[in-house]
Design a protein around this motif. Structure first.
Motif, PDB file in Angstrom:
ATOM      1  N   ILE A   1     -24.069  81.914 -82.887  1.00  0.00           N
ATOM      2  CA  ILE A   1     -25.439  81.721 -82.415  1.00  0.00           C
ATOM      3  C   ILE A   1     -26.318  82.866 -82.904  1.00  0.00           C
ATOM      4  CG2 ILE A   1     -26.879  81.395 -80.364  1.00  0.00           C
ATOM      5  CD1 ILE A   1     -23.969  80.910 -78.991  1.00  0.00           C
ATOM      6  N   ALA A   2     -27.431  82.533 -83.516  1.00  0.00           N
ATOM      7  CA  ALA A   2     -28.393  83.547 -83.962  1.00  0.00           C
ATOM      8  C   ALA A   2     -29.226  84.006 -82.767  1.00  0.00           C
ATOM      9  CB  ALA A   2     -29.284  82.984 -85.057  1.00  0.00           C
ATOM     10  N   GLU A   3     -29.285  85.326 -82.545  1.00  0.00           N
ATOM     11  CA  GLU A   3     -30.057  85.883 -81.441  1.00  0.00           C
ATOM     12  C   GLU A   3     -30.866  87.074 -81.948  1.00  0.00           C
ATOM     13  OE1 GLU A   3     -27.444  86.803 -78.223  1.00  0.00           O
ATOM     14  OE2 GLU A   3     -26.858  84.712 -77.879  1.00  0.00           O
ATOM     15  N   GLU A   4     -31.631  87.653 -81.053  1.00  0.00           N
ATOM     16  CA  GLU A   4     -32.470  88.798 -81.420  1.00  0.00           C
ATOM     17  C   GLU A   4     -32.330  89.883 -80.372  1.00  0.00           C
ATOM     18  OE1 GLU A   4     -37.153  89.412 -81.496  1.00  0.00           O
ATOM     19  OE2 GLU A   4     -36.522  88.060 -83.102  1.00  0.00           O
ATOM     20  N   LEU A   5     -32.217  91.133 -80.807  1.00  0.00           N
ATOM     21  CA  LEU A   5     -32.129  92.271 -79.909  1.00  0.00           C
ATOM     22  C   LEU A   5     -33.037  93.374 -80.421  1.00  0.00           C
ATOM     23  CD1 LEU A   5     -30.774  93.726 -77.497  1.00  0.00           C
ATOM     24  CD2 LEU A   5     -29.012  94.508 -79.090  1.00  0.00           C
ATOM     25  N   ASP A   6     -33.971  93.786 -79.596  1.00  0.00           N
ATOM     26  CA  ASP A   6     -34.920  94.847 -79.963  1.00  0.00           C
ATOM     27  C   ASP A   6     -35.618  94.539 -81.283  1.00  0.00           C
ATOM     28  OD1 ASP A   6     -34.173  96.185 -77.678  1.00  0.00           O
ATOM     29  OD2 ASP A   6     -32.666  97.415 -78.711  1.00  0.00           O
ATOM     30  N   GLY A   7     -35.964  93.265 -81.473  1.00  0.00           N
ATOM     31  CA  GLY A   7     -36.690  92.868 -82.669  1.00  0.00           C
ATOM     32  C   GLY A   7     -35.843  92.709 -83.915  1.00  0.00           C
ATOM     33  N   LYS A   8     -34.522  92.836 -83.776  1.00  0.00           N
ATOM     34  CA  LYS A   8     -33.634  92.714 -84.934  1.00  0.00           C
ATOM     35  C   LYS A   8     -32.717  91.508 -84.775  1.00  0.00           C
ATOM     36  CE  LYS A   8     -33.649  97.682 -85.931  1.00  0.00           C
ATOM     37  NZ  LYS A   8     -32.822  98.907 -86.096  1.00  0.00           N
TER      38      LYS A   8
END
Length: 450
Positions: A78-85
């Motif tokens: 699953i593609a996710e995002e953390l702190d804009g990355k």
């Protein structure tokens, strides 16, 4: 994204897709599953990855090509995002065909791994042999379908609706064939016609003595039957209005998200090897879902309530995921536990039952002690403040007046001393009494309002 900043027994961080990736996947497959986050530093901070789609494909290819037995249906990327990355979240389930191993090394201590705390360790030869011996049990993938003249037009329609049309090799790709090339029992369940039927029963009261309706949904593709069951329960899950001094509150009898997830879980995780389908029952105070098989071997109660995933029927899980009936592995239990607590579930050696008491999203103790709708005529006398354990004991006695203490222990999941204390309290409050001998007697409910 887990609410932690360090690795543990079910979470591992990887800055990039390294050579050790498959080892970590194998370790989770050989335990009760877990989460691998690619693009995160060891301290939990975001590092990020480039070309997310490319890395996502690489992860899937490496798991499918470098690990044995086949892990299809046991992982999501699953593609996710953390702190804009951008990061990638790999959800891995505990596998039913342990031991899993690195294909290029084989089923040896150098190729088989388990998760111990936040580390990956090689399996001993003894562990490998014990795991392999347990794998020898029958699975749906190895059981030939009772008939081989199967058609799959309904399954094709569902895949086309999800823009995933099936080609001529779909039976092989979905693992619907036995090793000798015949349709297996998974194919039988997904075929247009079969002998499997699920029942929805409705009763007038809180026990099974007064049956009002008994509908069957089945003899067709199990997904079609599932959708029919969901629709029937949706109709039964009426919305009630409660007028308070401040507002009018409307809510269904049972949380609809939890109900849907529980129904789907019961179908996809049911043990069909004994040809016992799930059962759905509607009482005046609750809905109950019973499926055969109990907890999957190797999955403890603690694992279950921690939302660890170990699919009993890997091939069915893959199809359900393809058709968006399930999302991430283990996500269904998380949705259920948002609205209902652990006491909604009971286990025996062969069955699991989920009980959703009416009153929407409140916890079990509140649901039982609060006022139940006048519509279903199940009044609770508030002068008796019973604990949730006492309420569950009372409910089991209602279901089966001949129930024993040992069976109450299995049904409810508490220790024998706890059950005996609850029984003593119910006697002292003159709610129940014992009639006859300990072995051949039965319980009698003294307060008919209960």
């Amino acid at each position: 994204m887990p609410n932690i900043n360090r690795e543990n027994n079910s979470v591992e961080y990887k800055r990039e897709l390294a050579d050790s990736f498959e080892r970590s996947v194998v370790a989770f497959l050989n335990t009760t599953g877990g989460h691998i986050y690619v693009g995160i530093n060891d301290d939990g901070s975001a590092y990020g990855i480039k070309e997310t789609d490319k890395v996502q494909r690489q992860i899937s290819d490496r798991i499918l090509n470098n690990i044995k037995p086949n892990a299809i249906g046991l992982f999501n990327v699953i593609a996710e995002e953390l702190d804009g990355k951008d990061i990638l979240h790999v959800v891995v389930s505990g596998g039913p065909e342990k031991p899993y191993y690195l294909k290029k090394i084989g089923m040896t201590p150098n190729g088989c791994f388990v998760r111990v705390g936040s580390s990956v360790h090689g399996m001993s030869e003894k562990m490998i042999l014990e795991s392999f011996a347990a794998r020898a049990k029958l699975s749906l993938a190895r059981i030939p379908a009772p008939r081989q003249d199967l058609t799959f037009s309904q399954l094709r329609i569902y895949y086309e609706e999800n823009k995933k049309p099936l080609n001529s090799l779909f039976a092989r790709n979905l693992e619907l064939l036995t090793p000798d090339g015949r349709y297996n029992y998974n194919a039988y369940l997904l075929a247009d016609e079969n002998g499997v039927s699920m029942k929805v029963a409705r009763y007038k009261g809180t026990d099974k003595y007064d049956l009002i309706e008994n509908e069957e949904f089945g003899y067709c593709c199990i997904i079609k039957a599932l959708k029919a069951v969901l629709m029937r329960l949706k109709v039964a899950n009426i919305t009630r209005a409660e007028i308070t001094p401040m507002e009018r509150i409307e809510k269904p009898l049972v949380d609809p998200v939890a109900l849907r997830e529980a129904v789907i879980n019961s179908v996809v995780h049911n043990d069909y090897t004994r040809e016992v389908p799930p059962l759905f029952e509607i009482f005046s105070d609750r809905m109950e879902i019973t499926n055969y098989g109990g907890l999957v071997e190797g999955l403890s109660r603690e694992d279950f309530f921690n939302c660890c995933s170990m699919p009993r029927n890997r091939e069915l899980m893959r199809v359900f995921h393809d058709l968006d009936l399930v999302e991430q592995l283990g996500s269904g239990m998380r949705r259920i536990l948002r609205s209902y607590d652990e006491q909604s579930f009971s286990f025996t050696d062969h069955f699991m039952r989920t009980s959703f008491f009416f009153e929407g999203n409140t916890r079990l103790g509140d649901r039982i002690n609060d006022r139940i709708s006048d519509r279903i005529n199940d009044r609770i006398n508030t002068s008796f403040k019973l604990t949730s354990t006492e309420q569950q004991v009372l409910l089991e006695i209602k279901r089966n007046p001949f129930i024993t203490v040992s069976l109450l222990v299995k049904e409810i999941g508490f220790s024998e001393p706890t059950i005996n204390r609850a029984l003593q309290t119910l006697r002292e409050k003159l709610l129940i009494k014992r009639v006859g001998a300990r072995k051949n007697g039965h319980w009698e409910i003294l307060q008919k309002d209960y």
